[in-house]
Enzyme design. Sequence first.
Site, PDB file in Angstrom:
ATOM      1  N   ARG A 196      10.044  -9.003   5.011  1.00 23.66           N
ATOM      2  CA  ARG A 196      10.457  -6.807   5.247  1.00 23.66           C
ATOM      3  C   ARG A 196      10.536  -6.998   6.697  1.00 23.66           C
ATOM      4  O   ARG A 196      11.520  -5.692   7.115  1.00 23.66           O
ATOM      5  CB  ARG A 196       8.628  -6.033   5.306  1.00 23.66           C
ATOM      6  CG  ARG A 196       8.148  -5.148   5.463  1.00 23.66           C
ATOM      7  CD  ARG A 196       7.214  -4.556   5.090  1.00 23.66           C
ATOM      8  NE  ARG A 196       6.453  -4.051   6.008  1.00 23.66           N
ATOM      9  CZ  ARG A 196       5.225  -4.003   5.835  1.00 23.66           C
ATOM     10  NH1 ARG A 196       4.441  -3.294   4.333  1.00 23.66           N
ATOM     11  NH2 ARG A 196       4.107  -3.514   6.795  1.00 23.66           N
ATOM     12  N   ARG A 230      -1.686  -9.110  13.183  1.00 22.31           N
ATOM     13  CA  ARG A 230      -2.430  -8.238  12.325  1.00 22.31           C
ATOM     14  C   ARG A 230      -2.218  -8.531  11.234  1.00 22.31           C
ATOM     15  O   ARG A 230      -3.300  -8.374  10.810  1.00 22.31           O
ATOM     16  CB  ARG A 230      -0.573  -7.618  11.803  1.00 22.31           C
ATOM     17  CG  ARG A 230      -0.151  -6.525  12.635  1.00 22.31           C
ATOM     18  CD  ARG A 230       1.404  -5.776  11.872  1.00 22.31           C
ATOM     19  NE  ARG A 230       0.812  -5.134  11.278  1.00 22.31           N
ATOM     20  CZ  ARG A 230       1.890  -4.505  10.293  1.00 22.31           C
ATOM     21  NH1 ARG A 230       2.349  -4.925   9.891  1.00 22.31           N
ATOM     22  NH2 ARG A 230       1.377  -3.395   9.370  1.00 22.31           N
ATOM     23  N   ARG A 275     -10.158   0.755   8.503  1.00 23.86           N
ATOM     24  CA  ARG A 275      -9.399  -0.765   8.758  1.00 23.86           C
ATOM     25  C   ARG A 275     -10.643  -1.256   9.643  1.00 23.86           C
ATOM     26  O   ARG A 275     -10.581  -1.869  10.177  1.00 23.86           O
ATOM     27  CB  ARG A 275      -8.415  -0.358   9.572  1.00 23.86           C
ATOM     28  CG  ARG A 275      -7.010  -0.778   8.313  1.00 23.86           C
ATOM     29  CD  ARG A 275      -6.051  -0.955   9.512  1.00 23.86           C
ATOM     30  NE  ARG A 275      -5.381  -1.249   9.572  1.00 23.86           N
ATOM     31  CZ  ARG A 275      -3.475  -0.451   9.453  1.00 23.86           C
ATOM     32  NH1 ARG A 275      -3.850   0.390   8.600  1.00 23.86           N
ATOM     33  NH2 ARG A 275      -3.063  -1.171   9.072  1.00 23.86           N
ATOM     34  N   ARG A 291      10.793  -2.786  11.067  1.00 24.07           N
ATOM     35  CA  ARG A 291       9.854  -2.281  11.208  1.00 24.07           C
ATOM     36  C   ARG A 291       9.300  -2.873  12.899  1.00 24.07           C
ATOM     37  O   ARG A 291       8.891  -4.447  12.224  1.00 24.07           O
ATOM     38  CB  ARG A 291       8.769  -1.962  10.221  1.00 24.07           C
ATOM     39  CG  ARG A 291       8.555  -1.012  10.094  1.00 24.07           C
ATOM     40  CD  ARG A 291       6.888  -0.830   9.110  1.00 24.07           C
ATOM     41  NE  ARG A 291       5.803  -1.416  10.159  1.00 24.07           N
ATOM     42  CZ  ARG A 291       4.572  -0.565   8.768  1.00 24.07           C
ATOM     43  NH1 ARG A 291       4.958  -0.328   7.853  1.00 24.07           N
ATOM     44  NH2 ARG A 291       3.975  -1.546   9.851  1.00 24.07           N
ATOM     45  N   LYS A 294       0.676  -1.567   0.112  1.00 22.36           N
ATOM     46  CA  LYS A 294       0.428  -0.179   0.375  1.00 22.36           C
ATOM     47  C   LYS A 294       1.019   1.141   0.027  1.00 22.36           C
ATOM     48  O   LYS A 294       0.731   2.425  -0.600  1.00 22.36           O
ATOM     49  CB  LYS A 294      -1.263   0.229   1.383  1.00 22.36           C
ATOM     50  CG  LYS A 294      -2.443  -0.620   1.147  1.00 22.36           C
ATOM     51  CD  LYS A 294      -3.232  -0.497   1.876  1.00 22.36           C
ATOM     52  CE  LYS A 294      -2.951  -0.512   3.639  1.00 22.36           C
ATOM     53  NZ  LYS A 294      -2.005  -1.629   3.974  1.00 22.36           N
TER      54      LYS A 294
HETATM   55  P1  AMP Z   1       0.250   0.900   8.780  1.00 18.67           P
HETATM   56  O1  AMP Z   1       1.461   1.658   8.759  1.00 18.67           O
HETATM   57  O2  AMP Z   1      -1.188   1.427   7.703  1.00 18.67           O
HETATM   58  O3  AMP Z   1      -0.055  -0.452   8.531  1.00 18.67           O
HETATM   59  O4  AMP Z   1      -0.382   1.287  10.648  1.00 18.67           O
HETATM   60  C1  AMP Z   1       0.448   0.666  11.678  1.00 18.67           C
HETATM   61  C2  AMP Z   1      -0.227   0.693  12.985  1.00 18.67           C
HETATM   62  O5  AMP Z   1      -0.821   1.685  13.149  1.00 18.67           O
HETATM   63  C3  AMP Z   1      -1.554  -0.330  12.439  1.00 18.67           C
HETATM   64  O6  AMP Z   1      -0.740  -1.288  13.095  1.00 18.67           O
HETATM   65  C4  AMP Z   1      -2.647   0.356  13.880  1.00 18.67           C
HETATM   66  O7  AMP Z   1      -2.036  -0.180  15.135  1.00 18.67           O
HETATM   67  C5  AMP Z   1      -2.163   1.565  13.563  1.00 18.67           C
HETATM   68  N1  AMP Z   1      -3.184   1.647  13.127  1.00 18.67           N
HETATM   69  C6  AMP Z   1      -3.231   2.895  11.511  1.00 18.67           C
HETATM   70  N2  AMP Z   1      -4.153   3.005  10.537  1.00 18.67           N
HETATM   71  C7  AMP Z   1      -5.447   2.578  11.706  1.00 18.67           C
HETATM   72  C8  AMP Z   1      -6.541   2.248  11.531  1.00 18.67           C
HETATM   73  N3  AMP Z   1      -7.170   2.909  10.612  1.00 18.67           N
HETATM   74  N4  AMP Z   1      -7.092   2.153  12.377  1.00 18.67           N
HETATM   75  C9  AMP Z   1      -6.754   1.371  13.730  1.00 18.67           C
HETATM   76  N5  AMP Z   1      -5.243   1.571  14.163  1.00 18.67           N
HETATM   77  C10 AMP Z   1      -4.499   1.794  13.578  1.00 18.67           C
END
Ligand code: AMP
Length: 190
Positions: A130, A148, A91, A136, A16
Amino acid sequence: MSGKNVVLFGPPGAGKGTQAAKLRDLLAVPHISTGDMFRENIKNDTELGRTAKGYSSKGELVPDEVTIAMVKERLSRADVKGGFLLDGFPRSVPQAEALDKILAELGIKLDHVVNIAVADQEVKDRLAKRASIEGRADDADPAVIENRISTYKNQSEPCLTYYRPQNIVRDADGVGTIDEVFGRIQAFFG
Ligand code: AMP
Protein backbone atom coordinates in the site's frame (compact mmCIF):
# COMPACT_ATOMS: atom_id res chain seq x y z
CA MET A 1 -31.83 -7.87 9.56
CA SER A 2 -30.16 -7.94 12.96
CA GLY A 3 -28.91 -4.82 14.74
CA LYS A 4 -27.10 -2.02 12.96
CA ASN A 5 -24.88 -0.69 15.74
CA VAL A 6 -21.56 -1.93 14.46
CA VAL A 7 -17.84 -1.66 15.14
CA LEU A 8 -15.53 -2.68 12.30
CA PHE A 9 -12.26 -3.99 13.69
CA GLY A 10 -9.01 -5.34 12.31
CA PRO A 11 -5.28 -4.73 11.96
CA PRO A 12 -3.90 -1.98 9.73
CA GLY A 13 -4.03 -3.21 6.16
CA ALA A 14 -6.98 -5.52 6.80
CA GLY A 15 -9.05 -3.70 4.21
CA LYS A 16 -11.28 -2.01 6.78
CA GLY A 17 -11.81 1.10 4.65
CA THR A 18 -12.90 -0.87 1.59
CA GLN A 19 -15.19 -3.16 3.55
CA ALA A 20 -16.58 -0.23 5.56
CA ALA A 21 -17.78 1.49 2.39
CA LYS A 22 -19.61 -1.67 1.29
CA LEU A 23 -21.07 -2.33 4.74
CA ARG A 24 -22.23 1.28 5.07
CA ASP A 25 -24.14 0.89 1.79
CA LEU A 26 -25.65 -2.41 2.91
CA LEU A 27 -26.77 -1.12 6.30
CA ALA A 28 -27.50 2.48 5.20
CA VAL A 29 -25.96 3.91 8.36
CA PRO A 30 -23.39 6.69 8.89
CA HIS A 31 -19.79 5.57 8.49
CA ILE A 32 -17.75 7.02 11.35
CA SER A 33 -14.03 6.61 10.68
CA THR A 34 -11.73 8.13 13.30
CA GLY A 35 -8.82 7.87 10.83
CA ASP A 36 -10.83 9.90 8.27
CA MET A 37 -11.83 12.43 10.95
CA PHE A 38 -8.20 12.91 11.94
CA ARG A 39 -7.06 13.16 8.30
CA GLU A 40 -9.75 15.78 7.61
CA ASN A 41 -8.55 17.81 10.61
CA ILE A 42 -4.93 17.45 9.51
CA LYS A 43 -5.86 18.64 6.02
CA ASN A 44 -7.68 21.68 7.44
CA ASP A 45 -4.81 22.32 9.87
CA THR A 46 -7.11 22.52 12.91
CA GLU A 47 -5.81 22.30 16.46
CA LEU A 48 -7.10 18.73 16.66
CA GLY A 49 -5.35 17.99 13.38
CA ARG A 50 -2.05 19.34 14.61
CA THR A 51 -2.32 17.19 17.74
CA ALA A 52 -3.26 14.09 15.75
CA LYS A 53 -0.49 14.52 13.21
CA GLY A 54 2.21 14.28 15.87
CA TYR A 55 1.04 10.78 16.69
CA SER A 56 -0.29 9.38 13.42
CA SER A 57 2.88 10.32 11.52
CA LYS A 58 4.79 8.01 13.88
CA GLY A 59 2.29 5.17 13.70
CA GLU A 60 1.11 5.85 17.24
CA LEU A 61 -2.39 6.24 18.61
CA VAL A 62 -3.74 9.70 19.23
CA PRO A 63 -4.28 9.92 23.02
CA ASP A 64 -7.46 8.33 24.29
CA GLU A 65 -8.93 11.49 25.82
CA VAL A 66 -8.70 13.35 22.50
CA THR A 67 -10.09 10.46 20.47
CA ILE A 68 -12.85 9.58 22.92
CA ALA A 69 -14.07 13.19 23.10
CA MET A 70 -14.22 13.36 19.29
CA VAL A 71 -16.21 10.12 19.04
CA LYS A 72 -18.51 11.09 21.91
CA GLU A 73 -19.45 14.28 20.11
CA ARG A 74 -20.06 12.42 16.86
CA LEU A 75 -22.25 9.77 18.50
CA SER A 76 -24.35 12.46 20.17
CA ARG A 77 -25.73 13.50 16.77
CA ALA A 78 -29.21 12.42 15.72
CA ASP A 79 -28.14 10.53 12.59
CA VAL A 80 -26.79 7.58 14.60
CA LYS A 81 -30.23 6.70 15.99
CA GLY A 82 -30.84 4.14 13.25
CA GLY A 83 -27.40 2.61 13.58
CA PHE A 84 -23.76 3.42 12.87
CA LEU A 85 -20.62 1.88 11.52
CA LEU A 86 -17.62 2.76 13.67
CA ASP A 87 -14.39 2.20 11.76
CA GLY A 88 -11.04 2.47 13.56
CA PHE A 89 -12.59 2.98 16.98
CA PRO A 90 -12.14 1.59 19.59
CA ARG A 91 -8.41 0.94 19.25
CA SER A 92 -7.58 0.48 22.93
CA VAL A 93 -9.31 -1.12 25.90
CA PRO A 94 -9.89 2.27 27.58
CA GLN A 95 -11.59 3.38 24.34
CA ALA A 96 -13.76 0.23 24.36
CA GLU A 97 -14.75 0.92 27.97
CA ALA A 98 -15.49 4.54 27.12
CA LEU A 99 -17.61 3.47 24.15
CA ASP A 100 -19.68 1.19 26.37
CA LYS A 101 -20.27 4.11 28.71
CA ILE A 102 -21.15 6.54 25.90
CA LEU A 103 -23.58 4.06 24.35
CA ALA A 104 -25.14 3.23 27.74
CA GLU A 105 -25.78 6.93 28.30
CA LEU A 106 -27.44 7.13 24.89
CA GLY A 107 -29.47 3.98 25.55
CA ILE A 108 -27.80 2.22 22.62
CA LYS A 109 -26.54 -1.38 22.58
CA LEU A 110 -23.58 -2.47 20.45
CA ASP A 111 -24.74 -5.34 18.20
CA HIS A 112 -21.66 -6.50 16.30
CA VAL A 113 -17.89 -6.15 16.45
CA VAL A 114 -16.90 -7.37 13.00
CA ASN A 115 -13.29 -8.52 13.17
CA ILE A 116 -11.49 -8.74 9.84
CA ALA A 117 -8.84 -11.34 10.67
CA VAL A 118 -5.50 -11.17 8.85
CA ALA A 119 -2.26 -12.90 9.90
CA ASP A 120 0.76 -10.80 10.92
CA GLN A 121 2.96 -11.52 7.90
CA GLU A 122 0.08 -10.78 5.51
CA VAL A 123 -0.43 -7.43 7.29
CA LYS A 124 3.24 -6.52 6.78
CA ASP A 125 3.15 -7.47 3.10
CA ARG A 126 -0.02 -5.48 2.50
CA LEU A 127 1.20 -2.33 4.26
CA ALA A 128 4.45 -2.37 2.31
CA LYS A 129 2.49 -2.75 -0.92
CA ARG A 130 0.00 0.00 0.00
CA ALA A 131 2.90 2.34 0.77
CA SER A 132 4.23 2.00 -2.74
CA ILE A 133 0.79 2.42 -4.35
CA GLU A 134 -0.94 5.12 -2.29
CA GLY A 135 1.99 6.96 -0.81
CA ARG A 136 0.16 7.39 2.51
CA ALA A 137 2.53 9.17 4.88
CA ASP A 138 1.92 6.70 7.70
CA ASP A 139 2.60 3.72 5.41
CA ALA A 140 5.77 5.03 3.80
CA ASP A 141 8.45 4.38 6.39
CA PRO A 142 9.26 0.77 7.43
CA ALA A 143 9.83 1.91 11.03
CA VAL A 144 6.37 3.53 11.05
CA ILE A 145 4.82 0.37 9.61
CA GLU A 146 6.46 -1.70 12.37
CA ASN A 147 5.19 0.76 14.92
CA ARG A 148 1.63 0.60 13.61
CA ILE A 149 1.73 -3.19 13.78
CA SER A 150 3.09 -3.30 17.32
CA THR A 151 0.62 -0.61 18.40
CA TYR A 152 -2.16 -2.79 17.03
CA LYS A 153 -0.84 -5.89 18.82
CA ASN A 154 -0.23 -4.20 22.16
CA GLN A 155 -3.08 -1.72 22.39
CA SER A 156 -5.80 -2.55 19.88
CA GLU A 157 -6.01 -6.34 19.67
CA PRO A 158 -6.83 -6.62 23.42
CA CYS A 159 -10.19 -4.99 22.55
CA LEU A 160 -11.22 -8.38 21.13
CA THR A 161 -10.56 -10.04 24.49
CA TYR A 162 -12.60 -7.26 26.06
CA TYR A 163 -15.57 -7.84 23.72
CA ARG A 164 -15.59 -11.66 23.43
CA PRO A 165 -17.49 -12.24 26.71
CA GLN A 166 -20.27 -10.00 25.35
CA ASN A 167 -20.72 -12.49 22.46
CA ILE A 168 -20.73 -9.74 19.87
CA VAL A 169 -17.44 -10.48 18.07
CA ARG A 170 -17.98 -11.78 14.52
CA ASP A 171 -14.75 -13.08 13.00
CA ALA A 172 -14.42 -12.78 9.23
CA ASP A 173 -11.40 -14.22 7.44
CA GLY A 174 -9.85 -11.18 5.75
CA VAL A 175 -7.92 -13.14 3.13
CA GLY A 176 -9.55 -13.30 -0.29
CA THR A 177 -11.00 -10.93 -2.84
CA ILE A 178 -12.91 -7.85 -1.72
CA ASP A 179 -16.19 -9.58 -2.60
CA GLU A 180 -15.24 -12.82 -0.85
CA VAL A 181 -14.42 -10.98 2.35
CA PHE A 182 -17.57 -8.87 2.08
CA GLY A 183 -19.64 -12.03 1.56
CA ARG A 184 -18.40 -13.31 4.90
CA ILE A 185 -19.24 -10.01 6.59
CA GLN A 186 -22.65 -9.79 4.95
CA ALA A 187 -23.51 -13.23 6.35
CA PHE A 188 -23.51 -11.78 9.88
CA PHE A 189 -26.30 -9.44 8.92
CA GLY A 190 -28.50 -11.95 7.08
P1 AMP B 1 -6.60 4.70 10.25
O1 AMP B 1 -6.90 5.36 8.95
O2 AMP B 1 -7.82 4.15 10.92
O3 AMP B 1 -5.49 3.69 10.15
O4 AMP B 1 -6.06 5.85 11.22
C1 AMP B 1 -4.92 6.61 10.91
C2 AMP B 1 -4.26 7.11 12.18
O5 AMP B 1 -5.17 7.93 12.95
C3 AMP B 1 -3.83 6.03 13.16
O6 AMP B 1 -2.57 5.48 12.85
C4 AMP B 1 -3.82 6.77 14.48
O7 AMP B 1 -2.67 7.56 14.62
C5 AMP B 1 -5.01 7.68 14.33
N1 AMP B 1 -6.23 7.00 14.85
C6 AMP B 1 -7.30 6.56 14.14
N2 AMP B 1 -8.22 6.01 14.95
C7 AMP B 1 -7.72 6.12 16.20
C8 AMP B 1 -8.18 5.71 17.48
N3 AMP B 1 -9.35 5.07 17.65
N4 AMP B 1 -7.38 5.97 18.57
C9 AMP B 1 -6.21 6.62 18.43
N5 AMP B 1 -5.71 6.98 17.25
C10 AMP B 1 -6.45 6.75 16.14
